[in-house]
Design a protein around this motif. Structure first.
Motif, PDB file in Angstrom:
ATOM      1  N   ILE A   1      -4.387   6.620  -0.996  1.00  0.00           N
ATOM      2  CA  ILE A   1      -4.770   5.961  -2.251  1.00  0.00           C
ATOM      3  C   ILE A   1      -6.164   6.418  -2.669  1.00  0.00           C
ATOM      4  O   ILE A   1      -6.410   6.744  -3.835  1.00  0.00           O
ATOM      5  CB  ILE A   1      -4.713   4.423  -2.074  1.00  0.00           C
TER       6      ILE A   1
ATOM      7  N   ALA B   1       2.129   1.883  -3.371  1.00  0.00           N
ATOM      8  CA  ALA B   1       0.992   2.185  -4.259  1.00  0.00           C
ATOM      9  C   ALA B   1       0.526   3.623  -4.044  1.00  0.00           C
ATOM     10  O   ALA B   1       0.272   4.353  -5.014  1.00  0.00           O
ATOM     11  CB  ALA B   1      -0.149   1.210  -3.981  1.00  0.00           C
ATOM     12  N   ALA B   2       0.419   4.022  -2.781  1.00  0.00           N
ATOM     13  CA  ALA B   2      -0.017   5.390  -2.488  1.00  0.00           C
ATOM     14  C   ALA B   2       0.983   6.402  -3.042  1.00  0.00           C
ATOM     15  O   ALA B   2       0.615   7.383  -3.683  1.00  0.00           O
ATOM     16  CB  ALA B   2      -0.167   5.577  -0.981  1.00  0.00           C
TER      17      ALA B   2
ATOM     18  N   LEU C   1       0.727   6.492  -6.862  1.00  0.00           N
ATOM     19  CA  LEU C   1      -0.462   7.202  -7.335  1.00  0.00           C
ATOM     20  C   LEU C   1      -0.282   8.706  -7.226  1.00  0.00           C
ATOM     21  O   LEU C   1      -0.651   9.462  -8.121  1.00  0.00           O
ATOM     22  CB  LEU C   1      -1.675   6.769  -6.505  1.00  0.00           C
ATOM     23  N   TRP C   2       0.308   9.128  -6.098  1.00  0.00           N
ATOM     24  CA  TRP C   2       0.490  10.573  -5.922  1.00  0.00           C
ATOM     25  C   TRP C   2       1.555  11.118  -6.858  1.00  0.00           C
ATOM     26  O   TRP C   2       1.480  12.265  -7.282  1.00  0.00           O
ATOM     27  CB  TRP C   2       0.781  10.909  -4.456  1.00  0.00           C
TER      28      TRP C   2
ATOM     29  N   PHE D   1       1.848  10.001  -9.812  1.00  0.00           N
ATOM     30  CA  PHE D   1       1.066  10.109 -11.038  1.00  0.00           C
ATOM     31  C   PHE D   1       0.207  11.374 -11.028  1.00  0.00           C
ATOM     32  O   PHE D   1       0.122  12.091 -12.016  1.00  0.00           O
ATOM     33  CB  PHE D   1       0.190   8.856 -11.170  1.00  0.00           C
ATOM     34  N   VAL D   2      -0.420  11.629  -9.867  1.00  0.00           N
ATOM     35  CA  VAL D   2      -1.243  12.844  -9.750  1.00  0.00           C
ATOM     36  C   VAL D   2      -0.377  14.083  -9.936  1.00  0.00           C
ATOM     37  O   VAL D   2      -0.714  14.998 -10.689  1.00  0.00           O
ATOM     38  CB  VAL D   2      -1.931  12.897  -8.362  1.00  0.00           C
TER      39      VAL D   2
ATOM     40  N   LEU E   1      -4.743  20.372  -8.080  1.00  0.00           N
ATOM     41  CA  LEU E   1      -4.557  18.922  -8.115  1.00  0.00           C
ATOM     42  C   LEU E   1      -5.376  18.255  -9.210  1.00  0.00           C
ATOM     43  O   LEU E   1      -5.064  17.157  -9.646  1.00  0.00           O
ATOM     44  CB  LEU E   1      -4.936  18.321  -6.754  1.00  0.00           C
ATOM     45  N   LEU E   2      -6.449  18.908  -9.603  1.00  0.00           N
ATOM     46  CA  LEU E   2      -7.267  18.317 -10.654  1.00  0.00           C
ATOM     47  C   LEU E   2      -6.693  18.611 -12.029  1.00  0.00           C
ATOM     48  O   LEU E   2      -7.250  18.211 -13.042  1.00  0.00           O
ATOM     49  CB  LEU E   2      -8.701  18.844 -10.564  1.00  0.00           C
TER      50      LEU E   2
ATOM     51  N   SER F   1      -2.093   5.195   4.347  1.00  0.00           N
ATOM     52  CA  SER F   1      -1.860   4.773   2.963  1.00  0.00           C
ATOM     53  C   SER F   1      -3.182   4.587   2.241  1.00  0.00           C
ATOM     54  O   SER F   1      -3.339   5.000   1.084  1.00  0.00           O
ATOM     55  CB  SER F   1      -1.079   3.460   2.935  1.00  0.00           C
TER      56      SER F   1
ATOM     57  N   ARG G   1     -10.387  14.403 -12.164  1.00  0.00           N
ATOM     58  CA  ARG G   1      -9.632  15.061 -13.228  1.00  0.00           C
ATOM     59  C   ARG G   1     -10.061  14.542 -14.596  1.00  0.00           C
ATOM     60  O   ARG G   1     -10.206  15.299 -15.543  1.00  0.00           O
ATOM     61  CB  ARG G   1      -8.135  14.802 -13.028  1.00  0.00           C
TER      62      ARG G   1
ATOM     63  N   MET H   1       0.810  -1.228   0.000  1.00  0.00           N
ATOM     64  CA  MET H   1       0.000   0.000   0.000  1.00  0.00           C
ATOM     65  C   MET H   1       0.836   1.268   0.000  1.00  0.00           C
ATOM     66  O   MET H   1       0.486   2.243  -0.662  1.00  0.00           O
ATOM     67  CB  MET H   1      -0.954  -0.007   1.196  1.00  0.00           C
ATOM     68  N   VAL H   2       1.912   1.272   0.749  1.00  0.00           N
ATOM     69  CA  VAL H   2       2.711   2.500   0.815  1.00  0.00           C
ATOM     70  C   VAL H   2       3.293   2.837  -0.555  1.00  0.00           C
ATOM     71  O   VAL H   2       3.131   3.966  -1.047  1.00  0.00           O
ATOM     72  CB  VAL H   2       3.807   2.390   1.905  1.00  0.00           C
TER      73      VAL H   2
ATOM     74  N   THR I   1      -8.983  12.111  -6.880  1.00  0.00           N
ATOM     75  CA  THR I   1      -8.423  13.236  -7.637  1.00  0.00           C
ATOM     76  C   THR I   1      -8.316  12.898  -9.114  1.00  0.00           C
ATOM     77  O   THR I   1      -8.719  13.679  -9.983  1.00  0.00           O
ATOM     78  CB  THR I   1      -7.032  13.586  -7.076  1.00  0.00           C
ATOM     79  N   LEU I   2      -7.782  11.691  -9.373  1.00  0.00           N
ATOM     80  CA  LEU I   2      -7.633  11.289 -10.780  1.00  0.00           C
ATOM     81  C   LEU I   2      -8.996  11.122 -11.445  1.00  0.00           C
ATOM     82  O   LEU I   2      -9.191  11.509 -12.597  1.00  0.00           O
ATOM     83  CB  LEU I   2      -6.847   9.974 -10.858  1.00  0.00           C
TER      84      LEU I   2
ATOM     85  N   GLY J   1       0.657  14.532 -13.452  1.00  0.00           N
ATOM     86  CA  GLY J   1      -0.446  15.085 -14.241  1.00  0.00           C
ATOM     87  C   GLY J   1      -0.628  16.561 -13.968  1.00  0.00           C
ATOM     88  O   GLY J   1      -1.032  17.329 -14.837  1.00  0.00           O
ATOM     89  N   THR J   2      -0.301  16.970 -12.753  1.00  0.00           N
ATOM     90  CA  THR J   2      -0.461  18.371 -12.393  1.00  0.00           C
ATOM     91  C   THR J   2       0.612  19.240 -13.045  1.00  0.00           C
ATOM     92  O   THR J   2       0.362  20.345 -13.458  1.00  0.00           O
ATOM     93  CB  THR J   2      -0.376  18.513 -10.854  1.00  0.00           C
TER      94      THR J   2
END
Lengths: 160, 293
Positions: free
Chosen positions: B186, A21-22, A25-26, A28-29, A93-94, B182, B196, A18-19, B192-193, A32-33
Motif C-alpha cells: 500500500i 486495498a493493496a 491500489l496496484w 489502479f497504478v 510505474l510512474l 500488504s 506520478r 489491507m490485502v 508511486t501514485l 494508470g501505467t
C-alpha cells in the motif's frame, strides 16, 4: 489466551481490509501505467519543411514517427543526412512513456558537411542503441524531452 | 461404576500405539477396555488401568504435546467426584510405571501448569479398536505391526510445548508477514501514485498566446526557458501574425541551436520551419509564407 485470540481476530480483520486495498491500489497504478496515452500511441506523426542553417543555407527537413504494437519507427531527414531508428515504447510505474532506441543507422553524413553541430548531435542522439527519449503530451502533440522535438499526429493537428 | 455415565472421548481413537521407555517394548492403549497392552518380543501383556487411569491417559493422548491442566485431568477422569490431588499424582505415577517412564519423558510434568504426553512416543492412532472380548489373552497380537518410532532424541518438555504451539505460531507469523507485505504494498503504491501525480514529472511548460487570428503554442522544458523563447521569437511570431488574416495555428519551441516553428493546417498538414538561432530575425518572408500555406 483471550488476548491472543483477540489479537488474531484483529489481524484477520485487518488482513481482510489491507490485502484487497493493496491489490486495488496496484490495479489502479497498473491501470494508470497502461491506460495513459502510451497505450494509444498508434499511428503516424510527421512534419515536413525547411531548415535554415547558421550559414543561411536552406535544406529540406522531414520527420516521421510511427507507432505500432508498442514499438516505434522513426526517420529524420536533414538532407542529405538521414537517420533511421526503431525500438520499443516503455512506460514505467510512474506513467512516464519513453522511446527506447534498439536499432539506429545514419547515412549521408559525409555529404552533410555544412550541417550545424547541434543538428548533428541531435541526429546522433536518436540513433544510438539504448538512447531514451521521454515523451510528454502537449495538446495534441508529443514532446521529446531529451531531444526537444515535437511530434504532432497528422489527424490531430487541428486540435492544437 | 457405570461406563454409561462416561462421556465418550471424541478426540482419541479406540486404540493408540505407543512407544514405552524400553526400546523393545511397545504398548497399545485400548481405551474401551481401560487397558494398556504391552507387546514385548511377540508376547502381549494386558495391564488394567482402571477407569480413572484410562481417562487420564485418554485425555493426555487426545492432544499429545499440549499441556493439560491438573484441574482438567481431575474433572475428566473423576468427573463430579471430589478427589484429592494425590489421586491424580497416583494415576500419573502408575502410568509412568507401566510405560517404563522412569525419566518422566513420556508423561511430562510442567510445573504449575499440568502434564503433557510426549508426542514422540505416539506411534499411531488406530481405529476401530478391537474389543477386549475379541482379543483372547493368548492369541497373537491383533495389532498391526508397530512401526519404528522416530529415532531422534526426545526433546525436553519446554520444546515440546513450543512444538505443539508451532502450528498456530506459523499461522500467526504468516499473517504478520502478510500484514507487513500488504502495508508495504500500500505504501509503495501510494508513493508511486504520489510521485506520478505530484512530483517527478518532466512535463514541459506550454502556453498558448493569441496574436489576432494567430494562435501560438509555445513549448519549453522550463518556465524560464519558455519566457526566453517568447522574447526571442517575438519578432518572428509578429511577422507570422502580420501575414495571415485567417485563423492559423503555430507551435514554437526550441531545440539545441535552433528554433522550430510548425504551422498546423486544418487538413492535417504540418509545415515545419527550423531556424538556427543566429538566423531567427533574418528569415525571408517567402519561407514564412511557405510555412503558413
Amino acid at each position: 489466551m483471550t488476548g491472543s485470540i483477540e489479537k488474531g481476530a484483529a489481524a484477520a480483520r485487518l488482513l481482510r481490509v489491507m490485502v484487497p486495498a493493496a491489490l486495488g491500489l496496484w490495479v489502479f497504478v497498473a491501470a494508470g501505467t497502461t491506460s495513459n496515452f502510451s497505450a494509444h500511441l498508434e499511428g503516424r506523426y510527421s512534419s515536413s519543411g525547411e531548415v535554415l542553417l547558421s550559414d543561411g543555407s536552406v535544406l529540406p527537413v522531414h520527420q516521421s514517427l510511427a507507432f505500432h504494437d508498442g514499438r516505434f519507427y522513426a526517420l529524420t531527414r536533414n538532407a542529405p543526412a538521414v537517420v533511421e531508428a526503431s525500438g520499443r515504447v516503455e512506460t514505467d510505474l510512474l506513467g512516464t512513456t519513453r522511446l527506447v532506441v534498439e536499432e539506429g543507422a545514419i547515412s549521408g553524413l559525409d555529404a552533410a558537411g555544412q550541417l550545424d553541430n547541434e543538428l548533428v548531435f541531435n541526429l546522433f542522439y536518436g540513433k544510438h542503441k539504448g538512447a531514451r527519449i521521454t515523451l510528454e503530451r502537449v495538446g495534441a502533440c508529443l514532446y521529446g524531452v531529451e531531444t526537444q522535438q515535437v511530434y504532432c499526429a497528422e489527424d490531430q493537428a487541428a486540435r492544437l | 461404576m457405570s461406563t454409561s455415565l462416561t462421556p465418550p472421548a471424541t478426540d482419541v481413537p479406540a486404540s493408540v500405539l505407543l512407544v514405552t521407555g524400553r526400546a523393545e517394548c511397545r504398548a497399545r492403549f485400548e481405551q474401551g477396555a481401560f487397558q494398556l497392552v504391552l507387546c514385548r518380543d511377540g508376547e502381549e501383556e494386558r495391564v488394567d488401568l482402571g477407569f480413572s487411569g484410562s481417562r487420564v491417559l485418554e485425555r493426555l493422548l487426545s492432544s499429545p504435546g499440549q499441556v493439560v491442566s491438573r484441574d482438567e485431568l481431575l474433572q475428566y477422569a473423576w468427573q463430579d467426584r471430589v478427589v484429592s490431588q494425590g489421586s491424580l499424582n497416583q494415576q500419573i505415577y502408575t502410568l509412568r510405571q507401566i510405560l517404563f517412564d522412569s525419566a518422566n519423558q513420556i508423561i511430562q510434568t510442567l510445573p504449575r501448569r499440568g502434564y503433557l504426553f510426549n508426542p514422540g512416543f505416539v506411534v499411531d492412532f488406530v481405529s476401530p479398536a478391537p474389543t477386549p472380548e475379541a482379543l483372547p489373552a493368548d492369541s497373537p497380537p491383533a495389532t498391526p505391526a508397530l512401526p519404528e518410532p522416530a529415532s531422534e532424541p526426545l526433546p525436553p518438555a519446554d520444546s515440546l510445548v513450543a512444538h505443539a504451539a508451532r502450528q498456530p505460531l506459523r499461522a500467526r507469523f504468516g499473517a504478520r508477514s502478510l500484514l507487513a507485505g500488504s502495508a508495504a504494498a500500500i505504501l509503495l503504491a501510494a508513493t508511486t501514485l504520489g510521485l506520478r501525480y505530484w512530483g517527478g514529472s518532466s512535463e514541459p511548460f506550454s502556453q498558448t498566446v493569441g496574436f489576432g487570428a494567430l494562435q501560438v503554442l509555445y513549448i519549453e522544458k522550463t518556465e524560464r526557458q519558455l519566457e526566453r523563447l517568447k522574447q526571442e521569437t517575438s519578432r518572428l511570431v509578429t511577422s507570422f501574425a502580420g501575414m495571415t488574416r485567417a485563423p492559423a495555428r503555430l507551435i514554437v519551441h526550441s531545440s539545441p541551436g535552433f528554433y522550430e516553428i510548425r504551422c498546423l493546417h486544418d487538413d492535417g498538414q504540418i509545415n515545419w520551419l527550423k531556424v538556427h538561432r543566429t538566423q531567427v530575425n533574418a528569415i525571408p518572408n517567402a519561407q514564412l509564407q511557405g510555412c503558413l500555406q
